[in-house]
Design a protein around this motif. Sequence first.
Motif, mmCIF file in Angstrom:
data_model
loop_
_atom_site.group_PDB
_atom_site.id
_atom_site.type_symbol
_atom_site.label_atom_id
_atom_site.label_comp_id
_atom_site.label_asym_id
_atom_site.label_seq_id
_atom_site.Cartn_x
_atom_site.Cartn_y
_atom_site.Cartn_z
ATOM 1 N N SER A 1 0.802 -1.214 -0.095
ATOM 2 C CA SER A 1 -0.123 0.088 0.184
ATOM 3 C C SER A 1 0.887 1.191 -0.138
ATOM 4 O O SER A 1 0.291 2.260 -0.161
ATOM 5 C CB SER A 1 -0.960 0.028 1.181
ATOM 6 O OG SER A 1 -0.095 -0.119 2.503
ATOM 7 N N SER A 2 2.108 1.011 0.270
ATOM 8 C CA SER A 2 3.107 2.134 0.334
ATOM 9 C C SER A 2 4.320 1.605 -0.094
ATOM 10 O O SER A 2 4.818 0.555 0.230
ATOM 11 C CB SER A 2 3.208 2.991 1.436
ATOM 12 O OG SER A 2 3.930 2.470 2.607
ATOM 13 N N ILE A 3 5.355 2.676 -0.749
ATOM 14 C CA ILE A 3 6.544 1.977 -1.110
ATOM 15 C C ILE A 3 7.418 1.772 -0.008
ATOM 16 O O ILE A 3 8.273 1.082 -0.051
ATOM 17 C CB ILE A 3 7.235 3.095 -2.197
ATOM 18 C CG1 ILE A 3 8.091 2.379 -2.937
ATOM 19 C CG2 ILE A 3 7.557 4.200 -1.586
ATOM 20 C CD1 ILE A 3 8.702 3.133 -4.449
ATOM 21 N N ASP A 4 7.087 2.523 0.894
ATOM 22 C CA ASP A 4 8.092 2.646 2.247
ATOM 23 C C ASP A 4 7.838 1.078 2.898
ATOM 24 O O ASP A 4 8.698 0.380 3.186
ATOM 25 C CB ASP A 4 7.684 3.448 3.117
ATOM 26 C CG ASP A 4 8.208 4.993 2.926
ATOM 27 O OD1 ASP A 4 9.215 5.005 2.155
ATOM 28 O OD2 ASP A 4 7.605 5.910 3.734
ATOM 29 N N LYS A 5 6.417 0.536 2.809
ATOM 30 C CA LYS A 5 6.212 -0.682 3.276
ATOM 31 C C LYS A 5 6.755 -1.885 2.312
ATOM 32 O O LYS A 5 7.219 -2.816 2.978
ATOM 33 C CB LYS A 5 4.534 -1.075 3.383
ATOM 34 C CG LYS A 5 4.195 -0.129 4.508
ATOM 35 C CD LYS A 5 2.515 -0.470 4.550
ATOM 36 C CE LYS A 5 1.833 0.182 5.760
ATOM 37 N NZ LYS A 5 0.359 -0.137 5.702
ATOM 38 N N ALA A 6 6.804 -1.503 1.325
ATOM 39 C CA ALA A 6 7.354 -2.676 0.219
ATOM 40 C C ALA A 6 8.861 -2.650 0.579
ATOM 41 O O ALA A 6 9.337 -3.851 0.374
ATOM 42 C CB ALA A 6 7.037 -2.175 -1.149
ATOM 43 N N ARG A 7 9.584 -1.494 0.543
ATOM 44 C CA ARG A 7 10.950 -1.426 0.697
ATOM 45 C C ARG A 7 11.448 -2.132 2.112
ATOM 46 O O ARG A 7 12.166 -2.879 2.014
ATOM 47 C CB ARG A 7 11.398 -0.072 0.584
ATOM 48 C CG ARG A 7 12.809 0.093 0.660
ATOM 49 C CD ARG A 7 13.399 1.550 0.524
ATOM 50 N NE ARG A 7 12.932 2.110 -1.051
ATOM 51 C CZ ARG A 7 12.110 3.154 -0.840
ATOM 52 N NH1 ARG A 7 11.270 3.710 -0.281
ATOM 53 N NH2 ARG A 7 12.091 3.345 -2.482
ATOM 54 N N ALA A 8 10.546 -1.916 3.213
ATOM 55 C CA ALA A 8 10.810 -2.624 4.441
ATOM 56 C C ALA A 8 10.781 -3.932 4.340
ATOM 57 O O ALA A 8 11.471 -4.533 4.890
ATOM 58 C CB ALA A 8 9.920 -1.809 5.339
ATOM 59 N N PHE A 9 9.721 -4.309 3.716
ATOM 60 C CA PHE A 9 9.438 -5.841 3.528
ATOM 61 C C PHE A 9 10.690 -6.585 2.748
ATOM 62 O O PHE A 9 11.200 -7.610 3.092
ATOM 63 C CB PHE A 9 8.152 -6.130 2.706
ATOM 64 C CG PHE A 9 7.712 -7.338 2.556
ATOM 65 C CD1 PHE A 9 6.860 -8.143 3.329
ATOM 66 C CD2 PHE A 9 8.210 -8.298 1.389
ATOM 67 C CE1 PHE A 9 6.744 -9.380 3.048
ATOM 68 C CE2 PHE A 9 7.682 -9.443 1.289
ATOM 69 C CZ PHE A 9 7.136 -10.255 2.196
ATOM 70 N N ALA A 10 11.362 -5.831 1.768
ATOM 71 C CA ALA A 10 12.296 -6.471 0.890
ATOM 72 C C ALA A 10 13.645 -6.450 1.558
ATOM 73 O O ALA A 10 14.260 -7.248 1.570
ATOM 74 C CB ALA A 10 12.333 -5.828 -0.335
ATOM 75 N N GLU A 11 13.768 -5.433 2.533
ATOM 76 C CA GLU A 11 14.929 -5.324 3.324
ATOM 77 C C GLU A 11 15.124 -6.319 4.423
ATOM 78 O O GLU A 11 15.883 -7.041 4.657
ATOM 79 C CB GLU A 11 15.174 -3.984 3.823
ATOM 80 C CG GLU A 11 15.379 -3.000 2.882
ATOM 81 C CD GLU A 11 15.356 -1.379 3.365
ATOM 82 O OE1 GLU A 11 14.984 -1.340 4.660
ATOM 83 O OE2 GLU A 11 15.721 -0.562 2.854
ATOM 84 N N LYS A 12 13.947 -6.786 4.841
ATOM 85 C CA LYS A 12 13.864 -7.732 5.858
ATOM 86 C C LYS A 12 13.924 -9.286 5.574
ATOM 87 O O LYS A 12 14.409 -10.128 6.042
ATOM 88 C CB LYS A 12 12.496 -7.336 6.775
ATOM 89 C CG LYS A 12 12.353 -8.434 8.034
ATOM 90 C CD LYS A 12 11.188 -8.315 8.656
ATOM 91 C CE LYS A 12 10.842 -9.154 9.954
ATOM 92 N NZ LYS A 12 9.824 -8.724 10.877
ATOM 93 N N HIS A 13 13.113 -9.636 4.469
ATOM 94 C CA HIS A 13 12.876 -10.600 3.957
ATOM 95 C C HIS A 13 13.776 -11.295 2.863
ATOM 96 O O HIS A 13 13.622 -12.456 2.227
ATOM 97 C CB HIS A 13 11.303 -11.105 3.853
ATOM 98 C CG HIS A 13 10.423 -10.862 4.978
ATOM 99 N ND1 HIS A 13 10.467 -11.773 5.965
ATOM 100 C CD2 HIS A 13 9.538 -9.885 5.262
ATOM 101 C CE1 HIS A 13 9.658 -11.420 6.787
ATOM 102 N NE2 HIS A 13 9.112 -10.185 6.435
ATOM 103 N N LEU A 14 14.168 -10.188 1.975
ATOM 104 C CA LEU A 14 15.022 -10.489 0.836
ATOM 105 C C LEU A 14 16.325 -9.917 0.850
ATOM 106 O O LEU A 14 16.837 -9.215 -0.340
ATOM 107 C CB LEU A 14 14.293 -10.009 -0.445
ATOM 108 C CG LEU A 14 12.817 -10.730 -0.696
ATOM 109 C CD1 LEU A 14 11.828 -10.089 -1.632
ATOM 110 C CD2 LEU A 14 13.119 -12.186 -1.291
ATOM 111 N N SER A 15 17.005 -10.021 1.936
ATOM 112 C CA SER A 15 18.503 -9.491 2.144
ATOM 113 C C SER A 15 19.270 -9.950 0.960
ATOM 114 O O SER A 15 19.562 -11.035 0.639
ATOM 115 C CB SER A 15 18.988 -9.800 3.248
ATOM 116 O OG SER A 15 20.110 -9.498 3.553
#
Length: 353
Positions: free
Chosen positions: A45-59
């Motif tokens: 729903s926001s690019i910040d949420k998407a970015r945080a998700f990727a940083e946490k789960h797709l390092s």
Amino acid sequence: MSNSIPTLRWGIIATGLISSWFVDDLVLNRKDAKANHIIQAIGSSSIDKARAFAEKHLSGQNPAIYGNYDEVYADSNVDIIYIGTPHALHKKNCLDAIGAGKHVLCEKAFTLNAREARVVFEAAKKRGVFIMEAMWTRFYPLTRTVISLIHEQRAIGDIQRVFCDFAMDQKIASLGPESRLKDPALGAGSLLDIGIYSLTWGLLGSDSGIGAEAQTPQIAAKQTIQDGFDVATSAILLYPNGRQAIVSSSNLVDPKSNIICTIQGSNGHIDIAGFPSAPEYFTLYLKDGSSKKYEFERPGRGFYWEADAVALDIAAGRVQNQIMPWAETVRVLELLDEIRRQGGAKFPQDEVV
């Protein structure tokens, strides 16, 4: 990864808990992987949420990051959309993905009711894309072994009764009315969230058929309704041969036993332990006093088994999966619809024609 196995590029829709579990499993390094999975894009729903998700789960990986869903659907590098939104959004998300020509794996419950599911499957049929309900539990090696033992090998004789309960204290009282667990417009209630697993085990334990090949049980159901949604549901499935399945769910209490399903037959019974959604092991007990415990290796949570099956189907040009075909999703939703009709839980979308 070997070139002999298919590669599937995923676009992830929504960045909640279920999506995080799915992604974590797909990026595991597995020795028995049947497919190579690439998380190509993340939509939130926001690019910040998407970015945080990727940083946490797709390092260490570099998926495309989008602050909406439409750009994920439009991404030419994405083969398939994984939908992890609340139940009420599934119909629209599926139709949008299908409209973009993408394959789809959509979390359970697939839609709010059987009518919505039929609309989605008709759209997929016209577009010629693969689509499946993400009922991951059906793809567990444990589940496939149980089904083989009771229906093919008849290890416990004639099936007589099946019991399954899924209880989980979801701290309902502490949640706001906008929560997906409390808002009927989002598909709130124990039935579609966790009771669908109890129903699934009731069906799998009672009948070897699925979809159009399955028997249709009669339903007797009761629900405890609170603020317009069910906090507890109990249903009896009665088959023409007299076999019964008793299934229940509650989001108010925690279970007091790790035995979540019992399948009783004329020559013994099987106890399945763990969570109904993620069973850990089962024990076969025969009437002669003998028993055998079946344990299975499971790195992560086990979402990759359904993902591998999807990849193999798409590589083979299939639009349905034989373990979870479209007709089975519709059948389960029809039973859920009837349970709600008898129990009283309603969604605003039920009235839409």
